[in-house]
Write a protein that holds these residues in place. Structure first.
Motif, PDB file in Angstrom:
ATOM      1  N   VAL A 131       0.855  -1.187   0.000  1.00 52.95           N
ATOM      2  CA  VAL A 131       0.000   0.000   0.000  1.00 52.95           C
ATOM      3  C   VAL A 131       0.894   1.241   0.000  1.00 52.95           C
ATOM      4  N   ILE A 132       0.726   2.085  -0.991  1.00 51.92           N
ATOM      5  CA  ILE A 132       1.473   3.334  -1.077  1.00 51.92           C
ATOM      6  C   ILE A 132       0.523   4.490  -0.823  1.00 51.92           C
ATOM      7  N   PHE A 169       6.231   7.187  -1.537  1.00 50.77           N
ATOM      8  CA  PHE A 169       5.054   7.918  -1.083  1.00 50.77           C
ATOM      9  C   PHE A 169       4.398   8.649  -2.255  1.00 50.77           C
ATOM     10  N   LEU A 170       3.117   8.806  -2.136  1.00 48.73           N
ATOM     11  CA  LEU A 170       2.394   9.635  -3.111  1.00 48.73           C
ATOM     12  C   LEU A 170       2.714  11.099  -2.832  1.00 48.73           C
ATOM     13  N   ASP A 180       3.271  18.704  -8.942  1.00 47.84           N
ATOM     14  CA  ASP A 180       2.302  17.610  -8.836  1.00 47.84           C
ATOM     15  C   ASP A 180       1.821  17.522  -7.394  1.00 47.84           C
ATOM     16  N   SER A 181       0.670  16.920  -7.228  1.00 42.78           N
ATOM     17  CA  SER A 181       0.100  16.790  -5.889  1.00 42.78           C
ATOM     18  C   SER A 181      -0.883  15.641  -5.907  1.00 42.78           C
ATOM     19  N   CYS A 182      -1.255  15.214  -4.730  1.00 49.66           N
ATOM     20  CA  CYS A 182      -2.238  14.140  -4.586  1.00 49.66           C
ATOM     21  C   CYS A 182      -3.196  14.543  -3.479  1.00 49.66           C
ATOM     22  N   ALA A 183      -4.480  14.527  -3.793  1.00 46.94           N
ATOM     23  CA  ALA A 183      -5.477  14.952  -2.812  1.00 46.94           C
ATOM     24  C   ALA A 183      -5.737  13.893  -1.756  1.00 46.94           C
ATOM     25  N   GLY A 184      -5.248  12.686  -1.993  1.00 46.79           N
ATOM     26  CA  GLY A 184      -5.463  11.618  -1.021  1.00 46.79           C
ATOM     27  C   GLY A 184      -5.704  10.291  -1.712  1.00 46.79           C
ATOM     28  N   GLY A 185      -5.995   9.257  -0.903  1.00 45.49           N
ATOM     29  CA  GLY A 185      -6.206   7.939  -1.462  1.00 45.49           C
ATOM     30  C   GLY A 185      -4.944   7.112  -1.441  1.00 45.49           C
ATOM     31  N   ILE A 186      -4.950   6.015  -2.198  1.00 42.03           N
ATOM     32  CA  ILE A 186      -3.822   5.076  -2.138  1.00 42.03           C
ATOM     33  C   ILE A 186      -3.549   4.475  -3.524  1.00 42.03           C
ATOM     34  N   VAL A 187      -2.378   3.844  -3.627  1.00 41.36           N
ATOM     35  CA  VAL A 187      -2.028   3.020  -4.787  1.00 41.36           C
ATOM     36  C   VAL A 187      -1.595   1.664  -4.254  1.00 41.36           C
TER      37      VAL A 187
END
Length: 221
Positions: A131-132, A169-170, A180-187
């Protein structure tokens, strides 16, 4: 025949010749006038035909230029409309992305992360999954990961070994000047990265936006 008579005959002959000459000259002048009139008419008709052909040619050229200009103007207008529409759609997506950034600050975000992990597990059906997430979500992941594994086990009857990746990490949430950015969630990844399931909020928004794009276009345009 005396000299007077000879003179009279010569005078008569002279007058006769002069009269013939006058008549012949008159006939020549008449024919010349007729030929001149015919030639004049021919020249006028020829020039009129040339002028008409030239006028029709120029009129056709003007009509073609008008059509080309109209088509160019119409295409430019269509392109501007398409650009404005695209700008409007991008603005809608941008507004949605800004609102998306507030979700991770809400209390229910922890449950959302758990559900996103569970959904990814359904798609992957793997026993060993990494889980990332974002660094800022470390505490949430620590709670959500075991909860998602338990939820998956309860619903499918299958065990899964979930491991939080602490080396990758995201991107963080929206930051000034960040590319770039990530609002949340996972990969989720499995099989040494050969299987990847992206369940970030940004990816979900993109899918949702593409799904409702026809409806948005129909409503706005």
């Amino acid at each position: 025949m005396d000299g007077q008579q000879v003179e009279q005959q010569l005078e008569q002959m002279k007058q006769f010749i002069l009269q013939e000459a006058r008549e012949k000259a008159s006939e020549i002048l008449r024919k010349a006038d007729e030929e001149a009139s015919i030639e004049k008419g021919r020249i006028i008709r020829t020039e009129k035909a040339k002028l008409k052909a030239e006028f029709e040619k120029k009129a056709k050229q003007i009509e073609i230029q008008k059509k080309i200009k109209f088509a160019t103007t119409l295409n430019d207008a269509r392109l501007r409309i398409l650009q404005v529409r695209e700008q409007a759609l991008q603005q809608i997506l941008s507004d949605a992305q800004q609102k998306l950034g507030t979700i991770s600050k809400q209390p229910q975000y922890k449950d959302l992360v758990r559900d996103l992990i569970t959904q990814g597990l359904y798609r992957m059906e793997e026993k060993q999954v990494n889980v990332i997430g974002r660094k800022e979500d470390a505490a949430i992941l620590a709670e959500a990961v075991p909860a998602a594994a338990a939820d998956y086990k309860r619903r499918t009857g299958k065990d899964v070994n979930l491991n939080i990746d602490n080396t990758r990490f995201l991107p963080a949430g929206p930051q000034p000047g960040a590319h770039d950015s990530c609002a949340g969630g996972i990969v989720l990844t499995a099989q040494e990265g050969r299987i990847i399931s992206s369940n970030t909020l940004d990816a979900r928004l993109k899918l949702a936006f593409e799904g409702v794009l026809p409806q948005i276009r129909a409503t706005l345009f």
